[in-house]
Design a protein around this motif. Structure first.
Motif, PDB file in Angstrom:
ATOM      1  N   TYR A  89       0.815  -1.214   0.000  1.00 14.34           N
ATOM      2  CA  TYR A  89       0.000   0.000   0.000  1.00 14.34           C
ATOM      3  C   TYR A  89       0.849   1.265   0.000  1.00 14.34           C
ATOM      4  O   TYR A  89       0.426   2.302  -0.489  1.00 14.34           O
ATOM      5  N   TRP A  90       2.047   1.212   0.577  1.00 19.15           N
ATOM      6  CA  TRP A  90       2.827   2.425   0.785  1.00 19.15           C
ATOM      7  C   TRP A  90       3.308   3.110  -0.481  1.00 19.15           C
ATOM      8  O   TRP A  90       3.222   4.339  -0.570  1.00 19.15           O
ATOM      9  N   PRO A  91       3.818   2.420  -1.497  1.00 14.73           N
ATOM     10  CA  PRO A  91       4.261   3.158  -2.696  1.00 14.73           C
ATOM     11  C   PRO A  91       3.149   4.008  -3.302  1.00 14.73           C
ATOM     12  O   PRO A  91       3.376   5.158  -3.678  1.00 14.73           O
ATOM     13  N   ASP A  92       1.925   3.452  -3.343  1.00 13.56           N
ATOM     14  CA  ASP A  92       0.798   4.207  -3.881  1.00 13.56           C
ATOM     15  C   ASP A  92       0.510   5.424  -3.005  1.00 13.56           C
ATOM     16  O   ASP A  92       0.250   6.517  -3.514  1.00 13.56           O
ATOM     17  N   ASP A  95       3.109   8.081  -3.714  1.00  7.71           N
ATOM     18  CA  ASP A  95       2.842   8.722  -5.005  1.00  7.71           C
ATOM     19  C   ASP A  95       1.736   9.760  -4.864  1.00  7.71           C
ATOM     20  O   ASP A  95       1.831  10.865  -5.401  1.00  7.71           O
ATOM     21  N   ARG A  96       0.682   9.416  -4.136  1.00 10.94           N
ATOM     22  CA  ARG A  96      -0.421  10.357  -3.924  1.00 10.94           C
ATOM     23  C   ARG A  96       0.033  11.575  -3.134  1.00 10.94           C
ATOM     24  O   ARG A  96      -0.367  12.699  -3.429  1.00 10.94           O
ATOM     25  N   LEU A  97       0.863  11.348  -2.111  1.00  9.26           N
ATOM     26  CA  LEU A  97       1.381  12.456  -1.313  1.00  9.26           C
ATOM     27  C   LEU A  97       2.219  13.378  -2.182  1.00  9.26           C
ATOM     28  O   LEU A  97       2.096  14.607  -2.100  1.00  9.26           O
ATOM     29  N   ASP A  98       3.055  12.813  -3.027  1.00  6.30           N
ATOM     30  CA  ASP A  98       3.892  13.610  -3.921  1.00  6.30           C
ATOM     31  C   ASP A  98       3.026  14.456  -4.849  1.00  6.30           C
ATOM     32  O   ASP A  98       3.285  15.647  -5.037  1.00  6.30           O
ATOM     33  N   GLU A  99       1.983  13.836  -5.426  1.00  5.14           N
ATOM     34  CA  GLU A  99       1.068  14.581  -6.305  1.00  5.14           C
ATOM     35  C   GLU A  99       0.397  15.722  -5.544  1.00  5.14           C
ATOM     36  O   GLU A  99       0.277  16.841  -6.051  1.00  5.14           O
ATOM     37  N   TYR A 100      -0.041  15.444  -4.327  1.00  2.00           N
ATOM     38  CA  TYR A 100      -0.692  16.462  -3.515  1.00  2.00           C
ATOM     39  C   TYR A 100       0.256  17.621  -3.224  1.00  2.00           C
ATOM     40  O   TYR A 100      -0.110  18.789  -3.358  1.00  2.00           O
TER      41      TYR A 100
END
Length: 110
Positions: A89-92, A95-100
């Protein structure tokens, strides 16, 4: 989580029990051999061994009056699967945190 998985994680939570498992990874050992590197009594080591046995991580054999312990690698399969599932679950999430963070930085004009 089920009871056996809970028992395995509880057994793995203790550093003495992890050290015992590491030692048993080298081969079978008696209670006296397992107690050697620790400043613990044999009854205390025996209690740790009971927890590991109840969790399905080790097994006791029989050689005359000795009961050498051995690692049960299959006992680590369920905790390993659980950890791998959680870790997937963590890589996804990163990635979401980076996009945010990129969107938030762009929106703030920086």
């Amino acid at each position: 989580m089920n009871d056996s998985l809970d028992r395995a994680f509880a057994a793995l939570a203790d550093p003495t029990r992890r050290a015992i498992l590491a030692r048993l990874g080298e081969g079978t050992a008696s209670v006296a051999e397992l107690a050697e590197p620790f400043d613990l009594s044999q009854p205390a080591i025996s209690r740790h061994l009971k927890v590991l046995e109840d969790a399905g991580l080790i097994a006791a054999g029989r050689k005359g009056q000795r009961r050498p312990r051995a690692l049960r690698p299959e006992g680590l399969e369920a905790p390993q699967r659980c950890i791998e599932q959680l870790a997937s679950y963590w890589p996804d999430r990163f990635d979401r945190l980076d996009e945010y963070l990129q969107a938030a930085t762009k929106d703030s004009g920086q």
